[in-house]
Design an enzyme around this catalytic site. Structure first.
Site, PDB file in Angstrom:
ATOM      1  CG  MET A   1      -1.975   1.089   1.121  1.00 24.41           C
ATOM      2  SD  MET A   1      -3.173   1.042   2.452  1.00 24.41           S
ATOM      3  CE  MET A   1      -2.221   1.609   3.837  1.00 24.41           C
ATOM      4  N   PRO A   2       1.524   1.520  -1.146  1.00 27.37           N
ATOM      5  CG  PRO A   2       2.105   1.760  -3.376  1.00 27.37           C
ATOM      6  CD  PRO A   2       1.388   0.870  -2.422  1.00 27.37           C
ATOM      7  CB  ILE A   3       1.763   6.480   1.480  1.00 27.60           C
ATOM      8  CG1 ILE A   3       0.718   5.526   2.055  1.00 27.60           C
ATOM      9  CG2 ILE A   3       1.357   7.941   1.695  1.00 27.60           C
ATOM     10  CD1 ILE A   3       0.584   5.593   3.563  1.00 27.60           C
TER      11      ILE A   3
ATOM     12  NE  ARG B   1      -5.369   4.617   0.427  1.00 30.72           N
ATOM     13  CZ  ARG B   1      -5.983   3.677  -0.285  1.00 30.72           C
ATOM     14  NH1 ARG B   1      -5.827   3.607  -1.586  1.00 30.72           N
ATOM     15  NH2 ARG B   1      -6.751   2.777   0.307  1.00 30.72           N
TER      16      ARG B   1
END
Length: 103
Positions: free
Chosen positions: A28-30, A67
């Site tokens: 879930m890269p931000i 994200r």
């Protein structure tokens, strides 16, 4: 899961999504972007799309897990080489304009 909801005071869905992402072993890269204010909503939408696609393509991360946050700062709060910027993609205030495109 009910216990997790009690710990997430502001946004329980965010915490639950994060836990689900870990359990499913997907990233879930931000992405955090700091840039000078002044770009249009259309430019930002295009940037969101391109960044999401690049992360999806290079890391096999689901698009829904990417994200992106933009932090916009006024030009007077952004400097390059010790010189305050005048605006987005501009040379430092008071400095000569340079171009790498000789067309």
């Amino acid at each position: 899961m009910a216990r997790l909801r009690n710990f997430a005071a502001g946004d329980p869905c965010r915490l639950i999504f994060h836990i689900d992402a870990i359990q499913e072993k997907r990233a879930m890269p931000i992405v955090q972007i700091t840039m000078i204010e002044g770009r249009s909503d259309e430019q930002k939408e295009a940037m969101f799309h391109e960044i999401t696609e690049a992360i999806h393509r290079t890391t096999d991360t689901p698009r829904e897990a990417v994200r992106i946050m933009i932090y916009e700062v006024p030009p007077r709060h952004f400097a390059t080489a010790g010189k305050r910027k005048a605006g987005p993609s501009s040379p430092p205030a008071g400095g000569p304009a340079t171009s790498s495109n000789n067309s």
